[in-house]
Design an enzyme around this catalytic site. Structure first.
Site, short mmCIF file in Angstrom:
data_model
loop_
_atom_site.label_atom_id
_atom_site.label_comp_id
_atom_site.label_asym_id
_atom_site.label_seq_id
_atom_site.Cartn_x
_atom_site.Cartn_y
_atom_site.Cartn_z
N ASP A 173 30.16 23.38 -10.77
CA ASP A 173 31.00 22.84 -11.83
C ASP A 173 30.87 21.34 -11.99
O ASP A 173 31.47 20.74 -12.87
CB ASP A 173 32.47 23.21 -11.61
N CYS B 68 -1.27 9.53 -34.09
CA CYS B 68 -2.00 10.46 -33.23
C CYS B 68 -1.69 10.14 -31.77
O CYS B 68 -1.02 9.16 -31.46
CB CYS B 68 -3.50 10.38 -33.49
N ASP C 267 27.89 28.29 -7.06
CA ASP C 267 29.21 28.01 -6.50
C ASP C 267 30.11 29.15 -6.96
O ASP C 267 29.81 29.84 -7.94
CB ASP C 267 29.71 26.67 -7.03
N CYS D 128 3.24 1.47 2.94
CA CYS D 128 4.47 0.69 2.76
C CYS D 128 5.50 1.50 1.99
O CYS D 128 6.70 1.51 2.32
CB CYS D 128 4.18 -0.60 2.02
N CYS E 59 -2.70 6.71 -30.68
CA CYS E 59 -1.73 5.68 -31.08
C CYS E 59 -0.60 5.59 -30.06
O CYS E 59 -0.19 4.50 -29.65
CB CYS E 59 -1.14 6.00 -32.45
N ASP F 249 30.28 18.99 -6.26
CA ASP F 249 28.98 19.42 -5.78
C ASP F 249 27.85 18.49 -6.23
O ASP F 249 26.73 18.94 -6.43
CB ASP F 249 28.69 20.85 -6.26
N CYS G 285 0.85 -1.20 0.00
CA CYS G 285 0.00 0.00 0.00
C CYS G 285 0.87 1.24 0.00
O CYS G 285 2.12 1.15 0.07
CB CYS G 285 -0.92 0.02 1.22
#
Length: 809
Positions: free
Chosen positions: A696, A89, A504, A22, A92, A700, A19
């Site tokens: 960069d 379309c 940064d 969980c 599809c 990071d 569920c």
């Protein structure tokens, strides 16, 4: 710039999921494991995807989840890209995706209508023939797509559509003239009746219309009838039902008029023929427009030459790119394109790297400099050694990123696909009910045929299916040409909503390469002598500050002093011998520890390198990391948009505050580790801010993943492909503004397309059903319905093409 390898993505199967509760508990258990950056659990597939950093312990992770009651099991899988046939379309696309996901070995499937392809995640060892056979039976055959190659261009969809349209036009024109000419010009009608037998005219129109349906129109029957038989009608099915109804009714009226009430003895051959002709026109225009929208890929692929001049055993020869290997020596002639990534071993020249950086000024290249595939040589001759070939080159990786961006799907597309999947069956019901109602209760029962055909044709959901993918196709393609590569659809959708951009400092707002900004000698030493001694002391060092000092000496024409006995103390300084004396170069603390008295200085914004001969202080050099030329403009432009700007750095307060003052950044945080930066982004997000982090992509990874949108700067000759959601190829801060503008305009374009597509269907279906006629208004002629349907898709594509006019900020 080396590729970031500190962030990994792992997928697991998760047991005991029953569920939503969980899912929440399993995700919480995963997020609590050290090294886990993010975790997502899918209840439907019972699978989890986690993003982790280099400190992740897989065994500890599995143990923690087992203890929480959600044991894991390994998933072996592979990613496959396929082309999908017979998609015309949105319905599809939705049915093809449903069919793919229903196959046992397919774990995930994302179908893109504009590109007519799908990205699949399938179980390792899956039998491909089972998948191919399953999709063949579903009516949407798939073919695996190999990695892109400049030598393989995508097929031209527009040419066959153009031929089909012109054939249909030639056959349909006489039918329209014979049928409609008499309505427009009464004299023409009288001449026809006198000159020709009505049955003969009817037979001519029957033959020509049948030729249209059986010739250029057979594509609709080839695709539409199997879809009807499968119980999954789509756009082609609507055309088949509409044209067959018009053709069949008209054939009965022509050859057996006694079977039809006198009030209904009208023929609609021209409607059937013109419907096919107009829809083919729309598809031709749409295919051409899609081709222009996808031009970015073709332009990138065309940048690489087909051959290169390889030097082997002292001889030169032309070889195909596929024959080049890493380590090969290649000669680059004046005006030629670089074939593969490499490093110059001989020669000097200027290379135009605009395709990579967006900068129009050529870059000087000499021995030791890197060159990138696709860039253009100037007037010099170079010899370079291949360092990356084939799919490993920067150009090939950029092409792959653009393809991934164009195949991305925004969250709204899933909703659209679900709507279009049920739209066609609903239209069939509306057409049947409308025609039945007019047949039973209408003032003119014969109009039931007109209503049925008009509803079937007008309601095609093509525009709805194209609204999102064609905008993404055009927007991301143009972004790539501007040096902005979107890796994820969420970034395209989220970047336009960001209200805080955090940068940064080093390598992002600054060049990341320190240089000498001032020389401060102490008498009797002069600047020339001080710099010569410093350069001599640093000649054997590989430290960035040492290279900056040597570069400044070379720039001023100063020959470094000759020294001996080089000894380095990491992070502190160096000690050398010169003319029997000890020369010390380094930080203030280092010299003070060696017994040198260092006077007070005022260079808080710069890094100081002090020099002493013996215990005699000679002066210091001030070094700083120059701010990028467009950094101030980027910060000002962001603030003008109402976006807050912050800077986070691991550097000391002095340099950080100096850069912040010069750029006009109000929030500047210094001495932050990558973990500190991530914590700060979390705090901003908890405060309700939508945060983009620009870095960069090396140290990071965690904060790039934590931000709502992570933007990595790709500088030099290596793009930080895995670092962020968005990559700015040139490394210029103004690229952030360009990325935000692409996001904003693409989302606006999608909204415009969706409003038009849904509004068109909602407004015209009732008109086609005869609602206006109930109040004395007109019926919707089936030919006008076909024209409106074709025009709807074309307008959506043309609107998306406006994105190709975007310019860099």
């Amino acid at each position: 710039m080396p590729r970031d390898t500190t962030q990994i993505t792992l997928r697991y199967g998760v047991d005991n999921l029953h569920c939503g509760g969980c899912v929440g508990r399993a995700e919480a258990a995963m997020a609590a494991v050290p090294g886990v950056i993010s975790a997502q659990v899918n209840l439907a597939t019972k699978r989890a995807a986690i993003t982790a950093d280099a400190g992740f312990d897989a065994q500890a992770f599995a143990a923690r989840l087992a203890a929480a009651g959600y044991p894991l099991h390994a998933l072996d899988e592979q990613l496959v890209r396929v082309s999908v046939d017979n998609m015309t379309c949105g319905g599809c696309a939705a049915r093809a995706e449903t069919a793919l996901r229903a196959l046992p070995d397919v774990l995930e499937a994302d179908v893109n209508l504009a590109l007519k392809r799908a990205d699949l995640r399938i179980a390792a060892g899956a039998d491909w023939s089972v998948i191919a056979d399953g999709m063949q039976k579903a009516g949407y055959p798939v073919t695996r797509i190999d990695a892109p190659s400049p030598a393989t261009q995508p097929p031209d969809e527009a040419a066959p559509m153009r031929r089909a349209f012109l054939t249909a036009l030639i056959l349909s024109l006489p039918v329209v003239v014979l049928e409609m000419g008499g309505h427009l010009i009464p004299a023409f009608h009288h001449w026809q009746m006198q000159a020709f037998d009505p049955l003969a005219l009817g037979i001519v129109k029957f033959l020509l219309t049948t030729a249209v349906l059986a010739g250029p129109g057979r594509v609709f029957f080839r695709l539409g009838i199997p879809a009807l038989l499968r119980g999954a009608p789509e756009m082609n099915s609507l055309v088949v039902l509409g044209t067959t109804a018009a053709w069949g009714w008209s054939s009965v009226v022509t050859f057996a008029p006694a079977l039809v009430p006198e009030t209904g003895q009208y023929v609609y051959f021209e409607a059937a023929a013109v419907i096919v002709t107009l829809i083919l026109l729309g598809r031709w225009l749409e295919a051409g427009a899609r081709g222009r929208a996808g031009a970015a890929i073709r332009k990138l692929m065309a940048l690489r030459p087909e051959t290169a001049t390889r030097i082997a055993n002292g001889a030169e020869g032309e070889v195909a790119l596929a024959d080049l290997r890493r380590g090969d020596l290649i000669r680059l002639k004046p005006g030629g394109r670089v074939a593969v990534d490499g490093v110059v071993t001989d020669g000097e020249s200027w290379i135009d790297e605009a395709m990579l950086t967006g900068e129009p000024v050529p870059v000087s290249k000499r021995q030791g400099d890197a060159v990138t595939a696709g860039t253009v040589n100037g007037t010099g001759t170079l010899v370079y050694r291949a360092t990356a070939v084939g799919a490993d080159t920067v150009l090939a990786r950029i092409v792959a990123m653009v393809e991934d961006a164009q195949a991305t799907r925004l969250p709204v597309q899933s909703l659209i696909n679900r709507v279009t999947a049920i739209f066609v069956p609903v239209v069939l019901v509306i057409a049947a009910l409308s025609a039945g109602a007019w047949l039973i209760w209408g003032p003119d029962p014969a109009k039931a045929v007109v209503i049925a055909v008009s509803v079937l044709i007008i309601a095609c959901p093509c525009a709805m299916g194209l609204a999102t993918p064609v905008s993404i196709l055009a927007g991301t393609g143009r972004a790539a040409e501007l040096g902005v590569l979107f890796r994820k659809g969420d970034a395209l959708q989220g970047l336009g909503r960001v209200d805080l951009v955090a940068f940064d400092k080093t390598g992002t707002l600054t060049e990341g390469k320190p240089r000498v900004v001032a020389v401060h000698p102490v008498a009797p030493c002069d600047a020339h002598t001080l710099l010569g001694l410093a350069a001599g002391a640093e000649a054997a060092s590989e430290h960035p500050l040492a290279r900056a000092i040597l570069a400044e000496a070379e720039l001023r024409g100063i020959t470094p002093a000759t020294v001996t006995g080089f000894k380095a103390q990491t992070g502190a300084g160096v000690v050398v011998q010169i003319a029997g004396e000890t020369l010390r170069l380094g930080s203030r603390a280092f010299l003070a520890g060696e017994g040198v008295e260092v006077p007070a200085t005022d260079s808080s914004a710069a890094t100081e390198v002090h020099l002493a001969r013996g215990t005699v202080y000679l002066g210091h050099l001030a070094l700083a990391d120059p701010i990028k030329p467009d950094a101030a403009r980027a910060v000002a432009a962001l603030k003008a948009r109402g976006v807050a700007v912050a800077m986070m750095s691991g550097d000391a307060e002095g340099p950080v505050d100096a850069v912040a003052r010069e750029l006009g950044i109000d929030t500047a945080l210094a001495r932050l580790s990558p973990a500190d930066k991530r914590a700060q982004v979390i705090a901003w997000r908890k405060a309700g801010r939508r945060v983009a982090f620009v870095g960069d992509g090396i140290n990071d990874a965690a904060v790039l993943a934590e931000a709502d949108v992570g933007i990595a700067l790709g500088t030099g000759t290596d793009v930080a492909i895995e670092a962020g959601d968005v990559v700015l190829v040139s490394g210029a801060p103004m690229g952030v503004l360009t990325a935000m503008e692409v996001s904003r305009r693409t989302l606006n374009n999608i909204v415009q397309n969706l409003v038009w597509a849904f509004g068109y269907n909602i407004a015209l279906i009732p008109v086609a059903a005869g609602v206006l006629a109930l109040f004395g208004g007109p019926f919707l002629n089936p030919m006008l319905a076909a024209g409106a349907m074709a025009a709807s898709s074309v307008l959506v594509v043309l609107n998306a093409l406006r994105l190709r006019k975007m310019r860099a900020q």
